[in-house]
Design an enzyme around this catalytic site. Structure first.
Site, PDB file in Angstrom:
ATOM      1  CD  GLN A  10      37.621  37.603  38.922  1.00  0.00           C
ATOM      2  OE1 GLN A  10      38.707  37.707  38.357  1.00  0.00           O
ATOM      3  NE2 GLN A  10      36.998  38.651  39.427  1.00  0.00           N
ATOM      4  CE1 TYR A 120      30.560  43.523  46.215  1.00  0.00           C
ATOM      5  CE2 TYR A 120      32.013  45.447  46.180  1.00  0.00           C
ATOM      6  CZ  TYR A 120      31.835  44.077  46.262  1.00  0.00           C
ATOM      7  OH  TYR A 120      32.931  43.262  46.401  1.00  0.00           O
TER       8      TYR A 120
HETATM    9  N1  LIG Z   1      35.790  40.999  41.830  1.00  0.00           N
HETATM   10  C1  LIG Z   1      36.441  41.980  42.457  1.00  0.00           C
HETATM   11  O1  LIG Z   1      37.016  42.861  41.825  1.00  0.00           O
HETATM   12  C2  LIG Z   1      36.513  41.990  43.950  1.00  0.00           C
HETATM   13  C3  LIG Z   1      35.901  41.028  44.722  1.00  0.00           C
HETATM   14  N2  LIG Z   1      35.968  41.098  46.094  1.00  0.00           N
HETATM   15  C4  LIG Z   1      35.326  40.052  46.918  1.00  0.00           C
HETATM   16  O2  LIG Z   1      36.038  38.865  46.687  1.00  0.00           O
HETATM   17  C5  LIG Z   1      35.156  37.745  46.773  1.00  0.00           C
HETATM   18  C6  LIG Z   1      35.300  36.892  45.524  1.00  0.00           C
HETATM   19  O3  LIG Z   1      35.015  37.685  44.394  1.00  0.00           O
HETATM   20  P1  LIG Z   1      35.097  37.104  42.912  1.00  0.00           P
HETATM   21  O4  LIG Z   1      35.748  35.779  42.940  1.00  0.00           O
HETATM   22  O5  LIG Z   1      35.600  38.193  42.048  1.00  0.00           O
HETATM   23  O6  LIG Z   1      33.539  36.936  42.606  1.00  0.00           O
HETATM   24  P2  LIG Z   1      32.825  36.451  41.272  1.00  0.00           P
HETATM   25  O7  LIG Z   1      31.845  37.497  40.911  1.00  0.00           O
HETATM   26  O8  LIG Z   1      33.814  35.981  40.279  1.00  0.00           O
HETATM   27  O9  LIG Z   1      32.066  35.162  41.810  1.00  0.00           O
HETATM   28  C7  LIG Z   1      31.051  35.281  42.750  1.00  0.00           C
HETATM   29  C8  LIG Z   1      30.692  33.901  43.208  1.00  0.00           C
HETATM   30  O10 LIG Z   1      29.607  34.003  44.126  1.00  0.00           O
HETATM   31  C9  LIG Z   1      28.602  33.113  43.720  1.00  0.00           C
HETATM   32  N3  LIG Z   1      27.290  33.575  44.107  1.00  0.00           N
HETATM   33  C10 LIG Z   1      26.661  34.716  43.783  1.00  0.00           C
HETATM   34  N4  LIG Z   1      25.415  34.733  44.295  1.00  0.00           N
HETATM   35  C11 LIG Z   1      25.271  33.579  44.981  1.00  0.00           C
HETATM   36  C12 LIG Z   1      24.219  33.006  45.725  1.00  0.00           C
HETATM   37  N5  LIG Z   1      23.051  33.618  45.884  1.00  0.00           N
HETATM   38  N6  LIG Z   1      24.417  31.792  46.274  1.00  0.00           N
HETATM   39  C13 LIG Z   1      25.563  31.141  46.113  1.00  0.00           C
HETATM   40  N7  LIG Z   1      26.614  31.620  45.423  1.00  0.00           N
HETATM   41  C14 LIG Z   1      26.455  32.830  44.862  1.00  0.00           C
HETATM   42  C15 LIG Z   1      28.718  33.044  42.213  1.00  0.00           C
HETATM   43  O11 LIG Z   1      28.056  31.899  41.750  1.00  0.00           O
HETATM   44  P3  LIG Z   1      27.420  31.831  40.267  1.00  0.00           P
HETATM   45  O12 LIG Z   1      28.575  31.564  39.344  1.00  0.00           O
HETATM   46  O13 LIG Z   1      26.459  30.719  40.357  1.00  0.00           O
HETATM   47  O14 LIG Z   1      26.789  33.156  40.020  1.00  0.00           O
HETATM   48  C16 LIG Z   1      30.224  32.987  42.074  1.00  0.00           C
HETATM   49  O15 LIG Z   1      30.715  31.698  42.306  1.00  0.00           O
HETATM   50  C17 LIG Z   1      33.772  38.338  47.012  1.00  0.00           C
HETATM   51  O16 LIG Z   1      33.521  38.324  48.387  1.00  0.00           O
HETATM   52  C18 LIG Z   1      33.900  39.781  46.540  1.00  0.00           C
HETATM   53  O17 LIG Z   1      33.001  40.630  47.228  1.00  0.00           O
HETATM   54  C19 LIG Z   1      36.653  42.072  46.755  1.00  0.00           C
HETATM   55  C20 LIG Z   1      37.290  43.045  46.045  1.00  0.00           C
HETATM   56  C21 LIG Z   1      37.302  43.078  44.576  1.00  0.00           C
HETATM   57  C1  LIG Z   2      35.113  49.338  30.784  1.00  0.00           C
HETATM   58  C2  LIG Z   2      35.600  50.654  31.322  1.00  0.00           C
HETATM   59  C3  LIG Z   2      35.613  50.889  32.687  1.00  0.00           C
HETATM   60  N1  LIG Z   2      36.040  52.099  33.161  1.00  0.00           N
HETATM   61  C4  LIG Z   2      36.098  52.316  34.630  1.00  0.00           C
HETATM   62  C5  LIG Z   2      34.817  52.095  35.418  1.00  0.00           C
HETATM   63  C6  LIG Z   2      35.351  51.774  36.804  1.00  0.00           C
HETATM   64  O1  LIG Z   2      35.588  52.988  37.506  1.00  0.00           O
HETATM   65  C7  LIG Z   2      36.662  51.085  36.520  1.00  0.00           C
HETATM   66  C8  LIG Z   2      36.626  49.581  36.691  1.00  0.00           C
HETATM   67  O2  LIG Z   2      35.514  49.033  36.049  1.00  0.00           O
HETATM   68  P1  LIG Z   2      34.834  47.697  36.548  1.00  0.00           P
HETATM   69  O3  LIG Z   2      33.450  47.667  36.080  1.00  0.00           O
HETATM   70  O4  LIG Z   2      35.728  46.553  36.244  1.00  0.00           O
HETATM   71  O5  LIG Z   2      34.875  47.972  38.098  1.00  0.00           O
HETATM   72  P2  LIG Z   2      34.084  47.378  39.305  1.00  0.00           P
HETATM   73  O6  LIG Z   2      33.136  46.339  38.865  1.00  0.00           O
HETATM   74  O7  LIG Z   2      33.581  48.511  40.076  1.00  0.00           O
HETATM   75  O8  LIG Z   2      35.258  46.653  40.113  1.00  0.00           O
HETATM   76  C9  LIG Z   2      35.080  46.445  41.487  1.00  0.00           C
HETATM   77  O9  LIG Z   2      34.429  45.211  41.681  1.00  0.00           O
HETATM   78  C10 LIG Z   2      34.071  44.993  43.011  1.00  0.00           C
HETATM   79  C11 LIG Z   2      33.406  43.627  43.103  1.00  0.00           C
HETATM   80  C12 LIG Z   2      35.125  45.260  44.001  1.00  0.00           C
HETATM   81  O10 LIG Z   2      35.068  44.775  45.136  1.00  0.00           O
HETATM   82  C13 LIG Z   2      36.164  46.323  43.680  1.00  0.00           C
HETATM   83  O11 LIG Z   2      37.396  46.091  44.340  1.00  0.00           O
HETATM   84  C14 LIG Z   2      36.402  46.499  42.210  1.00  0.00           C
HETATM   85  O12 LIG Z   2      37.259  45.520  41.666  1.00  0.00           O
HETATM   86  O13 LIG Z   2      37.012  51.392  35.167  1.00  0.00           O
HETATM   87  C15 LIG Z   2      36.469  53.097  32.307  1.00  0.00           C
HETATM   88  O14 LIG Z   2      36.857  54.199  32.747  1.00  0.00           O
HETATM   89  N2  LIG Z   2      36.476  52.869  30.944  1.00  0.00           N
HETATM   90  C16 LIG Z   2      36.042  51.681  30.415  1.00  0.00           C
HETATM   91  O15 LIG Z   2      36.048  51.524  29.170  1.00  0.00           O
END
Ligand SMILES: NC(=O)C1=CN([C@@H]2O[C@H](COP(=O)(O)OP(=O)(O)OC[C@H]3O[C@@H](n4cnc5c(N)ncnc54)[C@H](OP(=O)(O)O)[C@@H]3O)[C@@H](O)[C@H]2O)C=CC1
Ligand SMILES: Cc1cn([C@H]2C[C@H](O)[C@@H](COP(=O)(O)OP(=O)(O)O[C@H]3O[C@@H](C)C(=O)[C@@H](O)[C@H]3O)O2)c(=O)[nH]c1=O
Ligand SMILES: [Mg+2]
Length: 282
Positions: A10, A120
């Site tokens: 993302q 995580y």
């Molecule tokens: N998503 C969230 O809600 C949150 C995310 N974050 C942090 O923000 C950052 C970005 O997250 P986001 O953009 O959502 O992540 P995504 O899950 O959307 O993307 C993760 C990326 O990491 C790559 N990746 C995973 N494993 C490997 C590997 N072994 N080698 C190389 N690349 C790899 C994936 O590649 P591929 O497509 O090939 O799998 C993908 O491009 C991360 O550090 C995450 O921990 C923090 C808070 C909330």
């Molecule tokens: C689909 C669904 C989820 N939930 C809840 C589960 C969870 O507590 C919350 C969000 O679900 P998600 O699976 O999207 O959440 P999650 O994957 O835990 O999201 C997290 O991802 C990682 C990478 C981060 O770093 C965090 O900041 C956070 O964004 O909603 C419900 O209560 N009802 C539902 O129908």
């Protein structure tokens, strides 16, 4: 030139829209499960700054794959940070609200005690610690609840569920700030640039969208903006069991962002743009 680890996630997709001349490394080009290879690539490419936005982000799956997650989220950024220190270039790394246990009832400041509830969060915290030890000029940007038109996220899950359901139970006791990947990409870019001339800004920063809401509140706004009829019932986390426990309080105190001239973005405006991109805006 800036070097970015990640290409398909993302945040990295948004960085690609923002940084025209940066080099983006896909998993095939730089596998974070091989930290040494990532370090070697930085030495070869000699960028002016490194942004790491690749990570093992599957929160529940990490419970059974902690070792792999620790290599990707811990050792790999640790090795990247060592090379950045060696080359004297800034390192911007993205971390998470899940490093906290969320047991207190106020916004969490960057120096609040960490205590991850799941694998995580533990592996992301390991990454933060290794970066601090390697001590390059750096910013660790902890964010939360990321959404975008790319990849997987809560917004897209809600839209998908609305195809087949007219009632959903969603947790209402976990509170946090939804954050658009676009705003994170922008913040990471600003931080990388400013650190070049202001190394004293090194540290951990919080960056999340405002206002803080529960997942249930967030879901209701998504359905309203998408023009979907959906009944969202508030439930406690205990009624939505998952392999990994999530923090109740994910609210981040983002006040130190002002050092970079940044402030919390309003996720409600960003959500509308994402829904338009997805063709889902009412
Ligand atoms: N998503 C969230 O809600 C949150 C995310 N974050 C942090 O923000 C950052 C970005 O997250 P986001 O953009 O959502 O992540 P995504 O899950 O959307 O993307 C993760 C990326 O990491 C790559 N990746 C995973 N494993 C490997 C590997 N072994 N080698 C190389 N690349 C790899 C994936 O590649 P591929 O497509 O090939 O799998 C993908 O491009 C991360 O550090 C995450 O921990 C923090 C808070 C909330
Ligand atoms: C689909 C669904 C989820 N939930 C809840 C589960 C969870 O507590 C919350 C969000 O679900 P998600 O699976 O999207 O959440 P999650 O994957 O835990 O999201 C997290 O991802 C990682 C990478 C981060 O770093 C965090 O900041 C956070 O964004 O909603 C419900 O209560 N009802 C539902 O129908
Ligand atoms: Mg998820």
């Amino acid at each position: 030139m800036m070097l970015v680890f990640g290409k398909t996630g993302q945040v990295t997709c948004e960085l690609q829209l923002l940084l025209q001349n940066a080099c983006f490394l896909s998993r095939e080009e730089a596998d974070l499960s091989d930290p040494e290879a990532c370090a070697r690539l930085i030495r070869e490419i000699k960028p002016e700054a490194v942004i790491n936005a690749a990570a093992y982000t599957a929160v529940d799956k990490a419970e059974d794959n902690e070792e792999l997650a620790r290599t990707i989220n811990g050792a790999a950024p640790g090795e990247m940070a060592k090379v950045c220190a060696e080359l004297g270039i800034p390192f911007v790394h993205i971390s998470t609200d899940y490093v906290f246990d969320g047991s207190c009832n106020q916004p969490l400041s960057p120096n609040h005690a960490t205590n991850p509830l799941g694998a995580y969060g533990r592996t992301k915290l390991a990454g933060e610690k290794l970066i601090a030890e390697a001590a390059p000029v750096h910013a660790i940007l902890r964010t939360s609840w990321v959404f975008s038109s790319f990849g997987n996220n809560f917004v897209k899950t809600m839209l998908r569920l609305s195809e087949t359901r007219d009632t959903l139970n969603v947790v209402s006791d976990q509170i946090g700030g939804p954050t658009s990947a676009r705003s994170i990409a922008f913040a990471a870019m600003i931080m990388a640039r400013q650190l070049t001339n202001a190394p004293d800004k090194t540290g951990v920063y919080h960056f999340s969208g405002k206002p803080d809401v529960s997942w249930a509140d967030f879901a209701r706004v998504i359905f309203a903006d998408a023009g979907k009829e959906m009944t969202v019932n508030d439930i406690p986390s205990s009624e939505y069991p998952t392999p990994a426990e999530r923090p109740m309080n994910s609210r981040l105190d983002c006040s130190t962002l002002s050092e970079f001239g940044l402030s919390r973005p309003d996720w409600r405006a960003d959500l509308k743009s994402v829904l338009i991109k997805l063709g889902a805006k009412a």
